[in-house]
Design an enzyme around this catalytic site. Structure first.
Site, short mmCIF file in Angstrom:
data_model
loop_
_atom_site.label_atom_id
_atom_site.label_comp_id
_atom_site.label_asym_id
_atom_site.label_seq_id
_atom_site.Cartn_x
_atom_site.Cartn_y
_atom_site.Cartn_z
N TYR A 153 0.84 -1.21 0.00
CA TYR A 153 0.00 0.00 0.00
C TYR A 153 0.88 1.26 0.00
O TYR A 153 0.66 2.18 -0.78
CB TYR A 153 -0.91 -0.03 1.23
N LYS A 157 1.08 4.09 -2.89
CA LYS A 157 0.69 5.47 -2.61
C LYS A 157 1.87 6.44 -2.78
O LYS A 157 1.68 7.60 -3.17
CB LYS A 157 0.10 5.58 -1.20
P1 NAI Z 1 -13.76 2.99 0.13
O1 NAI Z 1 -13.50 1.53 0.24
O2 NAI Z 1 -14.93 3.57 0.82
O3 NAI Z 1 -13.81 3.42 -1.41
C1 NAI Z 1 -12.95 2.87 -2.37
C2 NAI Z 1 -13.71 2.74 -3.67
O4 NAI Z 1 -12.81 2.24 -4.67
C3 NAI Z 1 -14.88 1.73 -3.57
O5 NAI Z 1 -16.07 2.30 -4.07
C4 NAI Z 1 -14.41 0.56 -4.41
O6 NAI Z 1 -15.46 -0.14 -5.07
C5 NAI Z 1 -13.49 1.26 -5.42
N1 NAI Z 1 -12.56 0.30 -6.03
C6 NAI Z 1 -11.80 -0.63 -5.41
N2 NAI Z 1 -11.10 -1.33 -6.31
C7 NAI Z 1 -11.44 -0.85 -7.53
C8 NAI Z 1 -11.06 -1.17 -8.86
N3 NAI Z 1 -10.19 -2.17 -9.12
N4 NAI Z 1 -11.59 -0.46 -9.87
C9 NAI Z 1 -12.49 0.53 -9.63
N5 NAI Z 1 -12.89 0.88 -8.40
C10 NAI Z 1 -12.37 0.20 -7.36
O7 NAI Z 1 -12.41 3.67 0.65
P2 NAI Z 1 -11.99 5.18 0.91
O8 NAI Z 1 -11.50 5.25 2.28
O9 NAI Z 1 -13.03 6.12 0.46
O10 NAI Z 1 -10.72 5.30 -0.05
C11 NAI Z 1 -10.68 6.12 -1.19
C12 NAI Z 1 -9.22 6.41 -1.53
O11 NAI Z 1 -8.64 7.12 -0.45
C13 NAI Z 1 -8.39 5.14 -1.69
O12 NAI Z 1 -7.48 5.33 -2.75
C14 NAI Z 1 -7.66 5.04 -0.36
O13 NAI Z 1 -6.46 4.33 -0.49
C15 NAI Z 1 -7.44 6.50 -0.05
N6 NAI Z 1 -7.21 6.79 1.36
C16 NAI Z 1 -8.11 6.41 2.33
C17 NAI Z 1 -7.86 6.70 3.66
C18 NAI Z 1 -8.78 6.30 4.75
O14 NAI Z 1 -8.38 6.36 5.92
N7 NAI Z 1 -9.99 5.89 4.48
C19 NAI Z 1 -6.63 7.44 4.04
C20 NAI Z 1 -5.79 7.81 2.94
C21 NAI Z 1 -6.08 7.48 1.66
#
Ligand code: NAI
Length: 246
Positions: A153, A157
């Site tokens: 990860y 990132k």
């Molecule tokens: P989440 O799990 O709520 O949303 C992630 C979305 O990405 C989901 O709708 C999922 O279906 C979609 N997804 C996953 N694999 C996919 C693929 N192969 N193709 C298309 N869509 C795909 O997670 P969240 O927390 O909203 O994360 C969003 C972004 O923010 C991610 O890149 C995550 O790494 C990043 N992030 C999240 C943090 C957190 O604490 N929640 C902190 C820092 C970064």
């Protein structure tokens, strides 16, 4: 009051959930037409139903080059243009380095880093041709500080930050501004499964004393997406992170 994205088309990849959904809703409230793209098409449709007009939904696996081409083609066909791209799709799992298979590493890179490249490469030519656009890549503060069980990860990132800077250099002369957001811990479905005690312990370590909410990340994306607010930001990493990394 003037809406900040009135008349703009925003493609939010990973827009079905969490941070991507909050950004999509914020952009929509600011007048944008929103194309929601996500692996989870059903969840995209639910967000679209909730938002009403000015939304289209597109199923895609960002690690699949052909699927990405089709998805971007569909968005351009539907809306004729893309003014703002948000690369927010991502996955997270914890695997100790000594137990991490090559497949586990590659899958993470495939979605969280290669996916950003694949989508951006399809969208950037449309923006460059029109000599304007905004690309916002969602990285993580873990790119800067590392983390246990997160070699894949953190690599992905950190790669997103390097990719963002390279894109920023190459695309700025075409009027396309690329930046990254590196959020701290944000309470989204991605963190479901963590115990309340674990979360409380982690929150106690943060200067702000609490995790963020997805709606608290969206204004940073809006600032970068809108003009004139984001006009001077190129290749930057903004950190709505509760003070986790300074
Ligand atoms: P989440 O799990 O709520 O949303 C992630 C979305 O990405 C989901 O709708 C999922 O279906 C979609 N997804 C996953 N694999 C996919 C693929 N192969 N193709 C298309 N869509 C795909 O997670 P969240 O927390 O909203 O994360 C969003 C972004 O923010 C991610 O890149 C995550 O790494 C990043 N992030 C999240 C943090 C957190 O604490 N929640 C902190 C820092 C970064």
């Amino acid at each position: 009051m003037t809406q900040k994205l009135q008349g703009k088309v925003a493609l939010v990849v990973g827009g079905a959930s969490g941070i991507g959904r909050a950004i999509a809703e914020c952009f929509h409230a600011e007048g944008a037409t929103v194309a929601l793209a996500d692996f989870n098409l059903e969840a995209c449709r639910q967000v679209a139903d909730h938002l009403g007009a000015r939304v289209t939904t597109h199923g895609v696996d960002v690690s699949d080059e052909e699927a990405v081409k089709v998805m971007v083609g569909d968005v351009v066909k539907s809306h004729r243009t893309i003014d703002v791209l948000v690369n927010c799709a991502g996955i997270l799992d914890e695997t100790p380095l000594l137990e991490m298979s090559t497949e586990t590493f590659d899958r993470m890179i495939g979605i969280n880093l290669r996916g950003v490249f694949l989508v951006s490469r399809q969208v950037a030519p449309h923006m460059a041709e029109r000599r304007r656009g905004r690309i916002i890549n969602i990285s993580s503060q873990l790119a800067l500080k590392g983390g246990v069980g997160l070699a894949h990860y953190c690599s992905a990132k950190a790669g997103v930050l390097g990719l963002t800077k390279a894109m920023a250099h190459e695309l700025a002369p075409f009027g396309v501004l690329t930046n990254a957001i590196a959020p701290g811990p944000i309470l989204t479905p991605m963190l479901e499964g963590l115990s309340p005690q674990w979360i409380a312990d982690k929150e106690a370590e943060l200067p702000l004393g609490r995790f963020g909410k997805a709606e608290e990340v969206a204004p940073t994306a809006l600032m970068l997406a809108a003009s004139p607010d984001g006009d001077l930001y190129v290749g930057q990493t903004l950190g709505p992170n509760s003070g986790d990394v300074m």
